[in-house]
Design a protein around this motif. Structure first.
Motif, PDB file in Angstrom:
ATOM      1  N   ILE A 188       0.841  -1.197   0.000  1.00 43.09           N
ATOM      2  CA  ILE A 188       0.000   0.000   0.000  1.00 43.09           C
ATOM      3  C   ILE A 188       0.876   1.246   0.000  1.00 43.09           C
ATOM      4  N   TRP A 189       1.923   1.232   0.834  1.00 42.65           N
ATOM      5  CA  TRP A 189       2.831   2.366   0.886  1.00 42.65           C
ATOM      6  C   TRP A 189       3.494   2.607  -0.468  1.00 42.65           C
ATOM      7  N   ALA A 192       1.031   3.968  -2.970  1.00 45.21           N
ATOM      8  CA  ALA A 192       0.717   5.359  -2.611  1.00 45.21           C
ATOM      9  C   ALA A 192       1.875   6.276  -2.982  1.00 45.21           C
ATOM     10  N   ILE A 215       0.958   8.130   5.353  1.00 43.57           N
ATOM     11  CA  ILE A 215      -0.405   7.915   4.853  1.00 43.57           C
ATOM     12  C   ILE A 215      -1.307   7.969   6.073  1.00 43.57           C
ATOM     13  N   SER A 217      -4.797   7.942   5.979  1.00 44.66           N
ATOM     14  CA  SER A 217      -6.010   7.134   5.829  1.00 44.66           C
ATOM     15  C   SER A 217      -6.012   6.474   4.460  1.00 44.66           C
ATOM     16  N   VAL A 218      -6.669   5.318   4.371  1.00 45.42           N
ATOM     17  CA  VAL A 218      -6.748   4.571   3.111  1.00 45.42           C
ATOM     18  C   VAL A 218      -8.141   3.986   2.975  1.00 45.42           C
ATOM     19  N   GLN A 220     -10.381   1.561  -0.068  1.00 50.27           N
ATOM     20  CA  GLN A 220     -10.281   0.829  -1.326  1.00 50.27           C
ATOM     21  C   GLN A 220     -11.668   0.349  -1.726  1.00 50.27           C
ATOM     22  N   TYR A 232      -6.687   7.703  -0.874  1.00 47.03           N
ATOM     23  CA  TYR A 232      -5.910   7.782   0.348  1.00 47.03           C
ATOM     24  C   TYR A 232      -5.491   9.226   0.605  1.00 47.03           C
TER      25      TYR A 232
END
Length: 291
Positions: A188-189, A192, A215, A217-218, A220, A232
């Protein structure tokens, strides 16, 4: 709108690292890895009035970071992300409008280096800063790209991992309050960071550059097609003001297909207006499938 300044998040050993790209004619982007963004009037190689300039402190590093943000975005591959290793050489010229053109050569590292891995390659770039305006024009060429089959395989594994994550993602912040990134959240990182590379390039000026600090907030969503589609919020650390800027980014990604990015950044209120925002969007040209 809430104030722009927020507490700066912590960073651990595996925390954020500095990192580059758009909507511009593609000069060449094959195995040599060339990406280009157009210059405004006065930014071309044959522009009159260009004169050698004494290099301001940090200008070469500033130009190299901008070029890599641009390069990373145009590559559109989380597995091919690069960060600056060292600037080898460079020179700057200025025109009567005080616009600055920087030609430089620098080395890069893989964003997630393996033990014993050498520098990923060498890049040459021309970066054109339009005085204090953001979104510098960039032409960058890099060598020693990751082997295509290996990159495609790593991108697919990341894609598969992302598709298996629960929806919506229960993620508060990456890294956490101790500066740690859980290995399960690393994809995810990286994804992003790929989308944020576009935002950081667009906001870069001759005097300001950015790091993705956290980050916050995320989310999907499942889509009708197979693409990874998620929204995000990142905190960008702005140098040299030391401001922390929240940016909400919407990213659509599928391995081997054009990357799509839209963003909305909160800006510090000015005396003339109560609040400010900055928005942008981008789609990588389909020609980059040959990258």
């Amino acid at each position: 709108m809430p104030p722009r300044r927020q507490p700066q998040p912590k960073s651990g050993p595996e925390g954020p690292r500095p990192a580059v790209l758009l909507l511009a004619p593609l000069l060449l982007f094959a195995l040599q890895g060339v990406a280009a963004a157009p210059a405004a009037a006065g930014g071309r190689e044959d522009s009159p009035g260009l004169q050698d300039a004494e290099l301001p402190r940090g200008l070469l590093q500033q130009a190299a970071r901008a070029a890599l943000h641009f390069f990373n975005f145009r590559a559109g591959s989380p597995s091919a992300l690069r960060v600056l290793a060292a600037v080898l050489e460079g020179r700057a010229t200025v025109n009567p409008k005080k616009e600055c053109q920087v030609d430089l050569v620098f080395t890069t590292d893989h964003y997630n280096p393996e033990d014993g891995e050498e520098h990923l390659g060498k890049c040459s770039a021309r970066v054109f800063f339009r005085n204090q305006k953001p979104r510098p024009a960039i032409n960058v060429t890099c060598t020693r790209l990751i082997e295509k089959n290996k990159r495609q395989q790593e991108d697919y594994l990341l894609y598969k991992h992302m598709k298996q994550l629960k929806t919506p993602l229960d993620v508060v912040s990456i890294p956490d309050s101790h500066g740690h990134i859980d290995p399960s959240l690393r994809p995810i990182w990286d994804l992003a960071f790929l989308g944020s590379s576009y935002v950081m390039w667009e906001k870069t000026t001759q005097f300001l550059h950015y790091y993705m600090a956290q980050i916050s907030s995320v989310n999907q969503w499942k889509t009708n097609d197979d693409a990874i589609d998620f929204d995000y919020t990142v905190l960008l650390h702005e140098f040299s003001t030391q401001e922390i800027i929240p940016c909400r980014i919407h990213l659509v990604w599928y391995p081997g297909k054009p990357l799509k990015v839209k963003y909305h950044c909160q800006e510090l209120p000015t005396p003339e207006e109560a609040s400010g925002t900055e928005e942008g969007s981008a789609v990588v040209p389909t020609e980059l499938n040959n990258f």
